[in-house]
Design an enzyme around this catalytic site. Structure first.
Site, PDB file in Angstrom:
ATOM      1  N   ASP A  17       0.744  -1.246   0.005  1.00  0.00           N
ATOM      2  CA  ASP A  17      -0.100  -0.139   0.042  1.00  0.00           C
ATOM      3  C   ASP A  17       0.855   1.245   0.023  1.00  0.00           C
ATOM      4  O   ASP A  17       0.337   2.406   0.394  1.00  0.00           O
ATOM      5  CB  ASP A  17      -0.827   0.049   1.257  1.00  0.00           C
ATOM      6  CG  ASP A  17      -0.300  -0.013   2.538  1.00  0.00           C
ATOM      7  OD1 ASP A  17       1.031  -0.216   2.443  1.00  0.00           O
ATOM      8  OD2 ASP A  17      -0.773   0.393   3.621  1.00  0.00           O
ATOM      9  N   GLU A  18       2.322   1.251  -0.419  1.00  0.00           N
ATOM     10  CA  GLU A  18       2.791   2.316  -0.547  1.00  0.00           C
ATOM     11  C   GLU A  18       3.634   2.246  -1.708  1.00  0.00           C
ATOM     12  O   GLU A  18       4.329   1.359  -2.061  1.00  0.00           O
ATOM     13  CB  GLU A  18       3.645   2.346   0.758  1.00  0.00           C
ATOM     14  CG  GLU A  18       3.204   3.018   2.032  1.00  0.00           C
ATOM     15  CD  GLU A  18       4.111   3.595   3.080  1.00  0.00           C
ATOM     16  OE1 GLU A  18       3.823   3.542   4.218  1.00  0.00           O
ATOM     17  OE2 GLU A  18       5.462   3.532   2.955  1.00  0.00           O
TER      18      GLU A  18
END
Length: 398
Positions: free
Chosen positions: A123-124
């Site tokens: 998620d990054e």
DNA sequence: TCTGGGGTCCTAGGACCC
DNA sequence: TCTGGGGTCCTAGGACCC
């Protein structure tokens, strides 16, 4: 991209919006029963969802909604501790396949707009805006808005974006406006926006370094910046001390890395109850073999072979230990891994109960590149004793 | 009733070689 | 014979991140 896990899971359950929900924990057969009983997931009434207070097991929370965080519940917290803080919170399982699918969608969307992207996990990402047409407009804000909107259109997910001169500051900036915010931080904002923050906010300063800094009476990044580099080096060593000083002054020249090769692959599992090496021997043996098979399957599926086989144990008192051994040739074969791992097990005390077992393969090479030196490793065993032997009898305990 | 799983990188000591 | 570097590989542990 905070609460990404929470968002992905919640897309399926709109009725839980705004409620305290934690996601994570272990296996819960009840979840399937629930879905079956009501058919479509949106039709499950809120009252029917399992609550944290009824949870039993040793899992941790992967993420929590903002409503749940109000109670002090957060990522990596044990489920049992969270249950004390917020017993009424709803518990959802993590659907990793679904999360991976959204993760890919989210990264693909970004790559179409800004191809210089560094993958930092599910998620990054880091993005280099400099060469993207329009990337400098409004100091990067308009491109950030475009990315945000595109991700939302494609996935229904929100995200937070920090724009800054380097990765270190961009990461901190992304935390300023959560959720779904955009923050722009310039070099000239260092003293006003960065220096008041706790040192722990620097990506790379964890709980141990923070505690050590606090013991030295250094709390904020500004206080860290005021320390002489030599003094920091005295206390934290050459590399870390020098890096801390640079970080506190907002300096970071690491490029955005668009491609990297894996160094190792591993599988590990924490048992539902602690297992005794002698009394639960057969169960442990089966788990151990299955871990080896899963690592081998991962290697084969992704096209890698490795030379260093490692095991990891965690005892009931939570102390961990690792052993590893480098083979003559690379392998991606479950039986070869199992045999080497079995040898490693002999070098470890097996007199107490275990809570975790893991198997790792390192020193990876792409299967094509590795093939030359490992044509027939099926019979390749450990270097000191290559004599073929049946796998099971060679191990005393497992 | 604490504390998941999958990774990366760094350090430090010892072996071994030049 | 003694002394002394340096470099690389291997192993174990630990900090940290998502």
């Amino acid at each position: 991209m905070d609460a990404f896990f929470a968002s992905v899971e919640l897309l399926r359950y709109p009725q839980l919006k705004g409620l305290p929900v934690v996601i994570g924990g272990g296996r819960r057969p009840a979840d399937d029963a629930l879905a079956q009983a009501y058919g479509a997931s949106e039709r499950i009434p809120v009252e029917a969802f399992p609550r944290l207070r009824d949870y039993v097991g040793r899992g941790v929370i992967t993420t929590a909604t903002y409503a749940a965080r109000q109670f002090g519940v957060g990522s990596a917290m044990g489920m049992m501790k969270a249950a004390r803080l917020c017993p009424q919170a709803i518990v959802l399982p993590v659907d990793f396949d679904e999360v991976r699918r959204y993760s890919r969608l989210f990264k693909d969307t970004i790559m179409e707009i800004a191809p210089l992207m560094e993958d930092r996990g599910v998620d990054e990402v880091y993005i280099d805006f400099t060469e993207v047409p329009g990337g400098q407009r409004e100091g990067g804000r308009s491109l950030a808005r475009l990315i945000q909107r595109s991700i939302f259109d494609r996935t229904g997910l929100s995200c937070s974006i920090g724009v800054a001169p380097n990765k270190l500051i961009a990461k901190m900036a992304s935390e300023f406006n959560k959720p779904n915010g955009i923050s722009i931080v310039h070099d000239s904002d260092l003293q006003t926006l960065i220096w008041p923050l706790a040192c722990r906010k620097i990506n790379g300063i964890g709980p141990k370094s923070e505690a050590k800094l606090l013991a030295l009476n250094i709390r904020s990044i500004g206080e860290l910046a005021a320390c002489a580099p030599d003094w920091l080096i005295q206390h934290f060593g050459q590399a870390t001390g020098a890096w801390m000083h640079e970080a506190a002054w907002g300096r970071d020249d690491r490029p955005v890395i668009t491609h990297s090769e894996p160094v190792s692959m591993s599988r590990e599992t924490t048992f539902e109850r602690d297992l005794h090496p002698v009394r639960d021997r057969s169960e442990l043996g089966a788990i151990f073999t299955s871990l080896c098979e899963r690592v081998a399957a991962d290697l084969q599926r992704k096209g890698y072979r490795g030379r260093t086989i490692g095991i990891k144990l965690r005892y009931e008192d939570f102390r961990s230990l690792t052993r590893d051994q480098t083979l003559e040739q690379t392998t991606d074969d479950a039986r070869t891994i199992r045999q080497a791992a079995g040898q490693l097990l002999k070098r470890v005390p097996l007199d107490r109960r275990l809570r975790l077992l893991g198997v790792r393969v390192g020193s990876l090479l792409k299967a094509g590149a590795a093939a030359d030196d490992a044509r027939d490793d099926d019979t390749a065993a450990l270097s000191p004793d290559p004599a073929p032997q049946p796998a099971a009898p060679s191990e005393q305990l497992f």
